[in-house]
Design a protein around this motif. Structure first.
Motif, short mmCIF file in Angstrom:
data_model
loop_
_atom_site.label_atom_id
_atom_site.label_comp_id
_atom_site.label_asym_id
_atom_site.label_seq_id
_atom_site.Cartn_x
_atom_site.Cartn_y
_atom_site.Cartn_z
N ALA A 387 -12.06 5.65 -4.38
CA ALA A 387 -12.05 7.17 -3.72
C ALA A 387 -11.27 7.99 -4.71
O ALA A 387 -10.08 8.09 -4.50
N ALA A 389 -11.75 10.99 -6.76
CA ALA A 389 -11.70 12.51 -7.35
C ALA A 389 -10.30 13.21 -6.68
O ALA A 389 -9.90 12.88 -5.67
N PRO A 390 -9.92 13.84 -7.74
CA PRO A 390 -10.00 14.68 -9.03
C PRO A 390 -9.54 13.87 -9.87
O PRO A 390 -9.54 14.07 -11.18
N LYS A 393 -5.23 9.64 -10.25
CA LYS A 393 -4.64 8.35 -10.26
C LYS A 393 -5.52 7.35 -11.26
O LYS A 393 -5.18 6.48 -11.71
N ASP A 411 -16.51 8.41 -6.30
CA ASP A 411 -16.12 9.09 -5.12
C ASP A 411 -17.57 9.89 -4.98
O ASP A 411 -18.33 10.32 -5.56
N ARG A 416 -16.41 17.37 -6.14
CA ARG A 416 -14.83 16.75 -6.31
C ARG A 416 -14.86 16.05 -7.53
O ARG A 416 -14.04 15.96 -8.70
N ASP A 438 -20.84 6.17 -1.49
CA ASP A 438 -20.00 5.98 -0.45
C ASP A 438 -19.34 4.62 -0.76
O ASP A 438 -19.85 3.60 -0.70
N GLY A 439 -17.81 4.55 -0.31
CA GLY A 439 -17.12 3.69 -0.67
C GLY A 439 -17.54 2.13 0.03
O GLY A 439 -17.32 1.10 -0.49
N ASP A 455 -7.22 4.76 -2.34
CA ASP A 455 -6.60 6.16 -2.10
C ASP A 455 -7.36 6.88 -1.02
O ASP A 455 -8.10 7.77 -1.29
#
Ligand SMILES: C[S@@+](CC[C@H](N)C(=O)[O-])C[C@H]1O[C@@H](n2cnc3c(N)ncnc32)[C@H](O)[C@@H]1O
Length: 688
Positions: A387, A389-390, A393, A411, A416, A438-439, A455
């Protein structure tokens, strides 16, 4: 209380920096202690960039700029970083490091030889050019060396740098002293005024002491209408009640229960800070009353502005010098980070300086360094940022990996993701592949990562100072649906890690929320669903331990290894970080495994977990199987034996062969772009 303004704003557990501090260092080093002179050892550190040559850093200028900082200035508004996409990929490579090396290689030696480093001696010496891992905050963070972030000491610092910092800090101090005096005068005037008011015997703020709820509400409304809620009095009662709750036996009024005091306190907190009763209680329950007050207070203050040096482009000390020359007052974010700079004051918009546009830094909250430091991605690894964006990390991961290996930055929010792409371009990151799933579709999309960062999307209760709308816009539903999604994402993330990774096999779960529902409860759930993972130390040298029990709920004892960060305790955003190690393959019948999009039943459905490790050639397969056998068969004394214990020429094991044949078939199908699950279809269907 009694805490200086500067200390309040200072990041994490800051080290006090003062001229005296540097004077002491000099004394220690046997150097004469004298006022700053105009000699700069930095002057021999000419840097070439792809753009114009920078002026040589001069302490005089720094001092002058620090002086000018002493004058009251209008604080510039810090604009959002722009996804400008200005590409100057080669800049990082064009630094004239020859000049640096004389000076900085000594730092390298220092670091390798265990010599102490100076306050600016971070990564910078090594990161852009060397391929050891010193580019990272986590130099010594490799697994098995937990908690060993190098703490830069200033002993080896050159005079000029000391003066530079001292001048910068001296300017800041003067400015703060002036501001302090002004504040003091205002506070005194306010105190006098409130002293007059508190002599009046307690107006019943919000219907204090009334029995009936409706009546209470009515009267409270009336009294509010007649009398604007006096925040001073409200605050006074908050602090009074906290004092009573702290020492209930001695200070409580007769006949008033702890619950009554607490209810009153919560009500006042809602009135004073503007929280919904639901959220105020949820947050209040995390702490003792006194600490809760500190937490609510801290949420009213902006967190310090922090920038992260992009070590793919520059060194922290060069960046600091360049910004100081532009009139920015700054200092290292804290000993725990080698790339962060805390900005105290700036005359220039930080999102539009030439250094920003050239990708030398990113504006990034200090707390969001932490998950990446815990993840500690290594060069040449395959990393998933689930996850992303932006991209704060993601781009930090890339810097830690020195632009090698690959980071899949995912993402599902395409808007984003644009910001992410902008940051990737601006910062000269070349090892990122952006994707938009989608994760929960991982590892179906792709798996076998050396490290995964999740995250997670969260309620944001750790960043209320940035987004006060959280105070009222999060309700019970959010604290059911968000954890549900977080649990699904976490299982997907776990299943996407390659437990047999030679260098990794790690996963970091983080949120910018402080609620247990989104943190310990999610991690605990994952532990219960995936016996093939365990929690390990995050390696972050500060933060509070995760809860092992909370309001009657028990969590696994290893939850202690996770870390909580709070604005009031660490002067960073509220954050949570948990680090997992994957110690075995995903169980074939893993429940709630990734890939099911919807919640509810889907999360509990049995899903076949497909090995998505990149397809190896047949030769690679043999080699990696051999490697695994060698790795696993290694005895504690380092001698090797085959996994079956029968030596290299053991008899055929048909059962084992079936497994390999099946795997080969699946791989072959995948190479042809077919779904290997088709193999499982009943024969009759296949014939059809
Ligand atoms: C906390 S933010 C990530 C911040 C990012 N890691 C950074 O440092 O810049 C959470 C992200 O999760 C994304 N998200 C929301 N639902 C998701 C899902 N089902 N799978 C993956 N990501 C999701 C959001 O779009 C959002 O960008």
């Amino acid at each position: 209380m009694g805490q200086g303004r500067r200390m309040k704003r200072k990041q994490g557990m800051p080290e006090a920096l003062s001229e005296e501090h540097f004077a002491n260092l000099k004394r220690k080093a046997g150097l004469p202690v004298e006022p700053p002179v105009e000699k700069a050892s930095l002057s021999n550190k000419k840097r070439k960039t792809g753009a114009a040559k920078k002026p040589e850093p001069a302490p005089k200028k720094a001092a002058a700029s620090a002086k000018s900082n002493g004058k009251p200035k209008k604080k510039s508004k810090l604009p959002e970083p722009e996804a400008d996409g200005s590409e100057d990929e080669e800049m990082g490579d064009e630094f004239d490091l020859d000049q640096l090396e004389g000076d900085e290689s000594s730092d390298e030696e220092a670091s390798s030889g265990g010599k102490k480093k100076n306050i600016w001696s971070d990564d910078e010496d090594e990161d852009a050019e060397e391929d050891d891992d010193s580019v990272f905050d986590s130099d010594d963070q490799e697994e098995g060396k937990k908690g060993k972030f190098v703490f830069s000491d200033d002993e080896d610092e050159s005079d000029a740098e000391e003066k530079l910092t001292a001048a910068n800090i001296a300017g800041l101090s003067r400015k703060l002293d002036k501001k302090l005096a002004e504040d003091k005068a205002i506070t005194e005037a306010e105190l006098q005024e409130s002293a007059m008011q508190t002599n009046i015997d307690g107006p019943k703020i919000f219907g204090e002491g009334l029995e009936d709820d409706d009546e209470e509400d009515d009267l409270a409304k009336k009294s509010q209408a007649l009398l604007a809620p006096d925040l001073q009095l409200l605050r006074q009662r908050i602090t009074d009640n906290i004092r009573v709750l702290d020492d209930f036996a001695n200070l409580a009024e007769e006949g008033r229960s702890r619950a009554e005091y607490t209810a009153q306190l919560l009500k006042d907190i809602c009135g004073y800070y503007g929280y919904s009763p639901y959220l105020a209680e949820k947050l209040f329950n995390l702490f003792t009353p006194r600490e809760a007050f500190a937490f609510f207070e801290a949420n009213e203050m902006p967190r310090p502005v922090v920038i992260r040096t992009n070590t793919l482009r520059t060194h922290r000390r060069d960046l600091a010098q360049a910004l100081i020359n532009r009139g920015v007052t700054l200092e290292p974010v804290g000993k725990w980070s080698k790339v962060g700079l805390q900005i105290f004051e700036t005359n220039v918009p930080l999102g539009a300086t030439p250094e920003y546009l050239a990708g030398h830094y990113i504006i990034q909250a200090a707390a969001s360094f932490l998950p990446v430091m815990a993840l500690s991605p290594q060069p040449n690894e395959r990393v998933l940022d689930m996850a992303s964006a932006p991209g704060g990390k993601t781009t930090y991961c890339s810097a830690m990996m020195n632009n090698t290996g690959v980071v899949f930055a995912n993402d599902p929010n395409k808007e984003r993701a644009k910001g992410l792409i902008g940051n990737v371009a601006r910062l000269g990151v070349r090892n990122v592949i952006v994707c938009s799933y989608d994760g929960r579709e991982f590892p179906r999309v792709m798996g076998g990562f050396d490290r995964v960062l999740l995250d997670a999307p969260c309620s944001g209760t750790g960043v209320i100072s940035k987004d006060p709308s959280v105070k009222t816009n999060k309700d019970e539903k959010d604290f059911i649906s968000l954890p549900h999604m977080q649990k699904q994402l976490l299982l997907s993330a776990i299943d996407s890690v390659n437990h047999a990774s030679e260098t990794g096999g790690f996963l970091v779960y983080s949120t910018c929320s402080v609620t247990t529902e989104e943190n310990e409860a999610v991690v605990n759930y994952a532990l219960s669903r995936r016996p093939n993972v365990k929690l390990v130390d995050t390696g972050i040298p500060f933060g509070k331990e995760g809860f092992t029990s909370f309001m009657g709920k028990k969590f696994h004892p290893s939850l202690k290894l996770t870390r909580r960060f709070y604005p009031h305790a660490h002067n960073i955003d509220g954050f949570y970080v948990a680090k997992f190690q994957k110690i075995g393959p995903t169980p074939p019948n893993a429940i709630g495994a990734a890939g099911k999009k919807s919640g509810g039943a889907a999360a509990d459905a049995e899903v076949e977990v497909i090995d998505k490790t990149p397809i190896a050639t047949d030769d690679d397969d043999v080699e990696s199987e051999e490697k695994k056998a060698g790795k696993k068969g290694k005895s504690s004394n380092g001698t090797s034996s085959s996994s079956s214990g029968k030596g290299d020429f053991s008899a055929f094991d048909e059962e084992e062969d079936v497994k390999y044949i099946e795997k080969a078939k699946r791989n072959a199908m995948r190479r042809r772009g077919l779904d290997p699950r088709a193999l499982k279809k009943p024969k009759a269907q296949e014939k059809k």
